[in-house]
Design a protein around this motif. Sequence first.
Motif, PDB file in Angstrom:
ATOM      1  N   ASP A 138       0.803  -1.218   0.000  1.00 56.35           N
ATOM      2  CA  ASP A 138       0.000   0.000   0.000  1.00 56.35           C
ATOM      3  C   ASP A 138       0.838   1.272   0.000  1.00 56.35           C
ATOM      4  OD1 ASP A 138       0.893  -0.537   2.580  1.00 56.35           O
ATOM      5  OD2 ASP A 138      -0.858   0.378   3.534  1.00 56.35           O
ATOM      6  N   ARG A 139       1.951   1.253   0.749  1.00 52.79           N
ATOM      7  CA  ARG A 139       2.764   2.465   0.813  1.00 52.79           C
ATOM      8  C   ARG A 139       4.125   2.139   1.404  1.00 52.79           C
ATOM      9  NH1 ARG A 139       2.583   5.223   5.981  1.00 52.79           N
ATOM     10  NH2 ARG A 139       1.346   4.061   7.503  1.00 52.79           N
ATOM     11  N   LEU A 140       5.041   3.073   1.218  1.00 58.16           N
ATOM     12  CA  LEU A 140       6.338   3.020   1.866  1.00 58.16           C
ATOM     13  C   LEU A 140       6.218   3.739   3.198  1.00 58.16           C
ATOM     14  CD1 LEU A 140       9.200   1.980   1.217  1.00 58.16           C
ATOM     15  CD2 LEU A 140       9.737   4.256   0.351  1.00 58.16           C
ATOM     16  N   HIS A 141       6.847   3.200   4.236  1.00 58.45           N
ATOM     17  CA  HIS A 141       6.720   3.758   5.573  1.00 58.45           C
ATOM     18  C   HIS A 141       7.970   4.555   5.950  1.00 58.45           C
ATOM     19  CE1 HIS A 141       3.084   1.386   6.615  1.00 58.45           C
ATOM     20  NE2 HIS A 141       3.599   0.552   5.726  1.00 58.45           N
ATOM     21  N   CYS A 142       7.813   5.434   6.931  1.00 59.54           N
ATOM     22  CA  CYS A 142       8.918   6.250   7.406  1.00 59.54           C
ATOM     23  C   CYS A 142       8.605   6.681   8.837  1.00 59.54           C
ATOM     24  CB  CYS A 142       9.099   7.472   6.502  1.00 59.54           C
ATOM     25  SG  CYS A 142      10.426   8.601   7.005  1.00 59.54           S
ATOM     26  N   VAL A 190      16.528   9.666   2.537  1.00 59.86           N
ATOM     27  CA  VAL A 190      15.110   9.308   2.677  1.00 59.86           C
ATOM     28  C   VAL A 190      15.050   7.982   3.420  1.00 59.86           C
ATOM     29  CG1 VAL A 190      12.959   8.769   1.476  1.00 59.86           C
ATOM     30  CG2 VAL A 190      14.499  10.525   0.559  1.00 59.86           C
ATOM     31  N   HIS A 191      14.492   7.992   4.621  1.00 55.47           N
ATOM     32  CA  HIS A 191      14.550   6.820   5.490  1.00 55.47           C
ATOM     33  C   HIS A 191      13.261   5.994   5.384  1.00 55.47           C
ATOM     34  CE1 HIS A 191      17.383   9.610   7.940  1.00 55.47           C
ATOM     35  NE2 HIS A 191      17.999   9.058   6.904  1.00 55.47           N
ATOM     36  N   LEU A 195       6.268  -8.868  13.055  1.00 54.56           N
ATOM     37  CA  LEU A 195       6.442  -7.710  12.188  1.00 54.56           C
ATOM     38  C   LEU A 195       7.914  -7.354  12.077  1.00 54.56           C
ATOM     39  CD1 LEU A 195       5.524  -5.072  10.690  1.00 54.56           C
ATOM     40  CD2 LEU A 195       5.360  -4.012  12.964  1.00 54.56           C
ATOM     41  N   TYR A 196       8.363  -7.103  10.853  1.00 54.39           N
ATOM     42  CA  TYR A 196       9.730  -6.668  10.600  1.00 54.39           C
ATOM     43  C   TYR A 196       9.680  -5.394   9.759  1.00 54.39           C
ATOM     44  CZ  TYR A 196      10.774 -11.510  11.886  1.00 54.39           C
ATOM     45  OH  TYR A 196      10.854 -12.710  12.547  1.00 54.39           O
ATOM     46  N   LYS A 197      10.546  -4.444  10.081  1.00 51.57           N
ATOM     47  CA  LYS A 197      10.705  -3.250   9.270  1.00 51.57           C
ATOM     48  C   LYS A 197      11.966  -3.412   8.428  1.00 51.57           C
ATOM     49  CE  LYS A 197       8.456  -0.041  12.508  1.00 51.57           C
ATOM     50  NZ  LYS A 197       8.631   1.213  13.293  1.00 51.57           N
ATOM     51  N   VAL A 198      11.813  -3.386   7.111  1.00 49.46           N
ATOM     52  CA  VAL A 198      12.929  -3.656   6.205  1.00 49.46           C
ATOM     53  C   VAL A 198      13.316  -2.360   5.488  1.00 49.46           C
ATOM     54  CG1 VAL A 198      13.756  -5.085   4.305  1.00 49.46           C
ATOM     55  CG2 VAL A 198      12.043  -6.001   5.904  1.00 49.46           C
ATOM     56  N   PRO A 199      14.462  -1.787   5.824  1.00 47.95           N
ATOM     57  CA  PRO A 199      14.840  -0.468   5.280  1.00 47.95           C
ATOM     58  C   PRO A 199      15.179  -0.514   3.799  1.00 47.95           C
ATOM     59  CG  PRO A 199      16.624  -1.382   6.601  1.00 47.95           C
ATOM     60  CD  PRO A 199      15.464  -2.302   6.782  1.00 47.95           C
ATOM     61  N   TRP A 200      14.856   0.593   3.138  1.00 44.98           N
ATOM     62  CA  TRP A 200      15.225   0.786   1.733  1.00 44.98           C
ATOM     63  C   TRP A 200      16.479   1.661   1.704  1.00 44.98           C
ATOM     64  CZ3 TRP A 200      10.944   1.443  -2.465  1.00 44.98           C
ATOM     65  CH2 TRP A 200      10.047   0.374  -2.394  1.00 44.98           C
ATOM     66  N   GLY A 201      17.629   1.014   1.744  1.00 47.93           N
ATOM     67  CA  GLY A 201      18.887   1.748   1.703  1.00 47.93           C
ATOM     68  C   GLY A 201      19.663   1.609   2.998  1.00 47.93           C
ATOM     69  N   PRO A 202      20.963   1.915   2.962  1.00 43.49           N
ATOM     70  CA  PRO A 202      21.855   1.703   4.114  1.00 43.49           C
ATOM     71  C   PRO A 202      21.882   2.874   5.079  1.00 43.49           C
ATOM     72  CG  PRO A 202      23.137   2.409   2.239  1.00 43.49           C
ATOM     73  CD  PRO A 202      21.720   2.330   1.756  1.00 43.49           C
TER      74      PRO A 202
END
Length: 335
Positions: A196-200, A316-317, A252-259
């Motif tokens: 549905d969306r990217l989270h931050c 952008v986190h 639940l796991y939060k998987v980051p987009w980028g380092p």
Amino acid sequence: MSNGLETTLPIEADPDAGASDYESQHNLQSSTASMTSSMYDFVYENGRQYHRKSADQYAMPSDETEKNRLDMFHHAQLCVLGGALYTAPIDPAKMHNVLDCGTGTGIWALDFGEIHENAKVTGVDLMPIQPTWTYPNVVFETDDLEKNWTYEKNHFDFIHSRHLGMSMRSWERYIQQCFDHTKPGGWLEISEHTLDRLHCDDGTLKDDSAVAIYYTAFRRSVEASGLDCELSAEKLKQYLRDAGYVDVSSRLYKVPWGPWPRNKNARYIGAVGAEVLSTGLEAYGMNLMTKVGGLTKEEASKLIVEAMKDIRGGQVHGYHKQWQVIGRKPEVGDE
């Protein structure tokens, strides 16, 4: 030990994070041998190869680039789960028949079969992109999991299902079939992530950022294709309960987009994820955005390039949520 991902708390960003030191060190692409091309019937669109027989149902490519991405994605998933192939409390001594749904390149099935030598592992997928070599206890089949299953009922000790959100039209029917073919006492584990969306957690994902604009276009295209953009752990757990599973739970796991995370393990997974996304943004979005999303190839390509700049830049986190949902089929005499 926590890997910094299984949490409901915000992911703490490293203010000094950048992608440059990871781009050279963690280009982790791998590959598996594939069946000969003479066995395939392909179509080519937007410079990518798709399997003709599943193109109307599954919008993602089937070429070597995508197979490499899937194998790298498997590595990322192992890191997310702390090296584990699953989270269900299965008894290895009772693993006689195992089904891997949406097996992709077959890498999960092969890993499981190597560890559990006494289990017969069947990997099934819409596309025949699995290797010709395999372990004696691992077999691959090409089939549509949304059609009536021909497996014996009450047969599988463990059914593993991973990231079918881009192809599954009826989750209720699919999970009911999983239940029917799970042996009493056996387990189902479903791994899915947000569409549905990217989270931050810290406000760095602005509506006008390139990655947010990409995701808006992607979601609009997914919705237009008829897939469930709002799939959630709560939905999946209810589907499992409705089918008849008990001991239903989720992680639940939060998987980051980028380092960008401060946590070392989460930062590494984000770096691997950036490599996955370097072809994954196109794999997920290009076909849908140009077929049903109203974009031209040039417009979609520009979105993808600009979004990757955001991801690699580390400012952008963003992250997606992943759930591991499990349930057990009750045995005779269960309360």
